[in-house]
Design an enzyme around this catalytic site. Structure first.
Site, PDB file in Angstrom:
ATOM      1  N   HIS A 142      34.713 -62.723  -4.540  1.00 28.92           N
ATOM      2  CA  HIS A 142      35.644 -61.589  -4.666  1.00 28.92           C
ATOM      3  C   HIS A 142      36.085 -61.028  -3.311  1.00 28.92           C
ATOM      4  O   HIS A 142      35.987 -59.839  -3.022  1.00 28.92           O
ATOM      5  CB  HIS A 142      35.154 -60.507  -5.641  1.00 28.92           C
ATOM      6  N   HIS A 145      21.612 -56.360 -14.154  1.00 29.56           N
ATOM      7  CA  HIS A 145      22.920 -55.977 -13.626  1.00 29.56           C
ATOM      8  C   HIS A 145      24.018 -56.570 -14.502  1.00 29.56           C
ATOM      9  O   HIS A 145      23.895 -57.702 -14.976  1.00 29.56           O
ATOM     10  CB  HIS A 145      23.002 -56.511 -12.184  1.00 29.56           C
ATOM     11  N   GLU A 149      27.256 -57.197 -13.595  1.00 30.12           N
ATOM     12  CA  GLU A 149      28.289 -58.005 -12.943  1.00 30.12           C
ATOM     13  C   GLU A 149      28.180 -59.464 -13.370  1.00 30.12           C
ATOM     14  O   GLU A 149      27.086 -60.001 -13.562  1.00 30.12           O
ATOM     15  CB  GLU A 149      28.207 -57.865 -11.415  1.00 30.12           C
ATOM     16  N   ASP A 189      28.477 -62.395 -12.161  1.00 24.66           N
ATOM     17  CA  ASP A 189      27.753 -63.482 -11.482  1.00 24.66           C
ATOM     18  C   ASP A 189      26.309 -63.572 -12.000  1.00 24.66           C
ATOM     19  O   ASP A 189      25.652 -64.600 -11.835  1.00 24.66           O
ATOM     20  CB  ASP A 189      27.785 -63.340  -9.950  1.00 24.66           C
ATOM     21  N   HIS A 225      24.130 -51.947  -6.606  1.00 24.92           N
ATOM     22  CA  HIS A 225      25.370 -51.359  -6.181  1.00 24.92           C
ATOM     23  C   HIS A 225      26.311 -50.948  -7.309  1.00 24.92           C
ATOM     24  O   HIS A 225      27.424 -50.483  -7.040  1.00 24.92           O
ATOM     25  CB  HIS A 225      26.087 -52.329  -5.236  1.00 24.92           C
ATOM     26  N   ASP A 241      20.893 -57.751  -6.822  1.00 24.15           N
ATOM     27  CA  ASP A 241      21.789 -57.902  -5.673  1.00 24.15           C
ATOM     28  C   ASP A 241      21.213 -57.331  -4.367  1.00 24.15           C
ATOM     29  O   ASP A 241      21.640 -57.719  -3.283  1.00 24.15           O
ATOM     30  CB  ASP A 241      23.132 -57.218  -5.962  1.00 24.15           C
ATOM     31  N   TYR A 257      25.677 -59.482   4.404  1.00 21.34           N
ATOM     32  CA  TYR A 257      25.702 -59.142   2.978  1.00 21.34           C
ATOM     33  C   TYR A 257      25.586 -57.623   2.804  1.00 21.34           C
ATOM     34  O   TYR A 257      26.346 -57.001   2.064  1.00 21.34           O
ATOM     35  CB  TYR A 257      24.547 -59.868   2.300  1.00 21.34           C
ATOM     36  N   HIS A 292      20.744 -63.499  -4.954  1.00 21.15           N
ATOM     37  CA  HIS A 292      21.575 -64.398  -4.139  1.00 21.15           C
ATOM     38  C   HIS A 292      20.757 -64.822  -2.928  1.00 21.15           C
ATOM     39  O   HIS A 292      20.103 -63.985  -2.288  1.00 21.15           O
ATOM     40  CB  HIS A 292      22.829 -63.694  -3.613  1.00 21.15           C
TER      41      HIS A 292
HETATM   42 FE   LIG Z   1      26.718 -57.218  -8.174  1.00 20.15          FE
HETATM   43 FE   LIG Z   2      25.555 -60.523  -7.371  1.00 20.35          FE
END
Ligand SMILES: [Fe+2]
Ligand SMILES: [Fe+2]
Ligand SMILES: Cc1cc2nc3c(=O)[nH]c(=O)nc-3n(C[C@H](O)[C@H](O)[C@H](O)COP(=O)(O)O)c2cc1C
Length: 401
Positions: free
Chosen positions: A28, A82, A84, A86, A152, A171, A197, A230
């Site tokens: 992104h 989370h 999100e 991913d 986040h 994350d 990051y 990640h």
């Molecule tokens: Fe995220």
């Molecule tokens: Fe992530």
């Protein structure tokens, strides 16, 4: 994945079952020249829990890794740290394979997942809301949940395996890099990737991070390993990344100046070069960064520990140059704390760039340390000398810090 590929074990009964995205180059907008990984974890005890999933296109790869350890039908619980995509993208595939599994997450997680996956049967999923301190017993191991709202996203949460002292931090504490190794004692430069990051993903949340570090302290938990979603897992000295987050969140700088600019016909470039000469003459470190020749994510990483940033833009149609605008828009969102700035640029007739850049820098939270400096068309000897002096003055500010 071949049949003989090794299981990746964090400790007895705790496995990495994620996916390696070697080909990702843009996450992104964050430039990822070395790809990334989506880390999911399988905890096999009397009960079996899957913590997080992977980006939807890698659902098959994750299921295959799980299958090498146990029959996926044996999974009792799925923890969604989370919303999100991913990390939640493979939830529909997982829930199709094990429709009876119970999902654990925060209240905000339930809201978010319902909005992403209403067309994938969310209403049929059995979701249990948890909060900081909630526990899930797996037999010999216990999962404890720690809310991490706005670290986040509002839904963010971490899962702590009590008996193993492993923090599954989603994350937080991650890095965007694909490697064949999974642990920090097996690869170099992890901290550099973690800093980049942090700067691009977590910089706006410094206060939340300091509060989170406090909460973990109050919970009085020991941490032997930090396994983010990640990049690599912090197995050796995991305290180093918590300590680094504390430093970055409190805005710790090193003595250096950044000169960040763009140019159409080279005049603003000439000014930038003279400013760099001025800083260099004082012995303070300085970096010259042309916005269109550097990725924004790399520029932001440089800003993370820079106390003073000089921004240069030519005037284009009464305003700043578009690439400078893009940079400042991104910077404003990240809102670094405690930074100083000054502005320069070349113009032809009415000008406008310097004022516009100053306004945006102030909106991004920067303190302007002197009035912007502009020259008409090509800077002459005197104009360049003024730029040089500007470099010397800002270097003095850095030295005095
Ligand atoms: Fe995220
Ligand atoms: Fe992530
Ligand atoms: C397409 C274009 C639009 C411009 N618009 C303005 C303007 O609105 N106001 C102004 O003062 N100068 C304007 N200029 C003049 C530039 O600001 C001037 O040439 C300046 O020296 C460019 O700096 P640079 O060499 O760093 O690109 C414009 C130049 C171009 C090429």
């Amino acid at each position: 994945m071949g049949e003989n590929s090794e299981r990746i074990t964090l400790t007895k009964g705790v496995y990495w079952v994620g996916a390696i995205d070697w080909n990702l180059r843009d996450f992104h907008g964050y430039v990822t020249p070395r790809g990334t990984t989506y880390n999911a974890y399988l905890i096999v005890d009397e009960k079996v829990a899957l913590v997080d999933t992977v980006n939807a296109e890698f659902a098959g790869e994750m299921m295959e890794r799980i299958r090498q350890i146990i029959d996926p039908a044996k999974i009792d619980y799925v923890v969604a740290n989370h919303v999100e995509m991913d990390h939640s993208g493979s939830l529909p595939a997982v829930m199709e394979a094990i429709p009876g599994a119970k999902i654990y997450g925060t209240r905000q997680c339930k809201n978010g997942l319902s909005q992403y996956y209403h067309a994938h049967g969310f209403d049929r999923w059995d979701f249990e809301i948890v909060e900081t301190g909630s526990e899930l017993n797996l037999g010999t191991k216990t999962l404890m949940f720690i809310e991490a709202a706005m670290l986040h996203w509002p839904d963010s949460m971490h899962t702590y395996i009590k008996e193993d002292k492993i923090l599954l931090s989603n994350d937080a504490f991650g890095q965007h890099v694909a490697t064949s190794n999974r642990f920090n004692d097996e690869v170099d430069d992890v901290m550099e990737d973690a800093a980049e990051y942090y700067a691009n993903i977590l910089m706006p949340f410094g206060k939340v991070i300091l509060k989170y570090v406090g909460t973990v302290g109050e919970l009085g938990i020991g941490i032997d390993m930090i396994a983010p979603c990640h990049g690599i897992i912090w197995r050796k000295d995991p305290g180093q990344i918590i300590e680094a987050y504390g430093r970055w969140a409190s805005g710790e700088n090193i003595p250096k100046v950044l000169v960040i600019y763009d140019t159409m016909w080279g005049s603003t470039h000439m000014m930038a070069r003279s400013i760099v000469e001025g800083v260099t003459s004082t012995g303070v470190d300085v970096k010259l960064i042309n916005i269109r020749k550097n990725d924004l994510s790399k520029i932001i990483k440089e800003i993370l520990d820079a106390p003073v940033v000089l921004v240069g833009s030519p005037t284009l149609n009464n305003g700043m140059f578009p690439s400078v605008g893009e940079f400042l828009t991104y910077l404003k969102g990240l809102h670094p704390a405690g930074k100083k700035a000054a502005v320069f640029g070349s113009y032809g007739w009415g000008g406008g760039a310097v004022k516009a850049v100053e306004k945006e820098l102030e909106a991004a939270g920067f303190e302007l340390i002197e009035p912007g400096f502009q020259v008409r068309y090509r800077p002459d000897k005197e104009g360049l000398e003024k730029c040089r002096m500007m470099g010397e003055r800002v270097a003095a500010v850095v030295k005095a810090m």
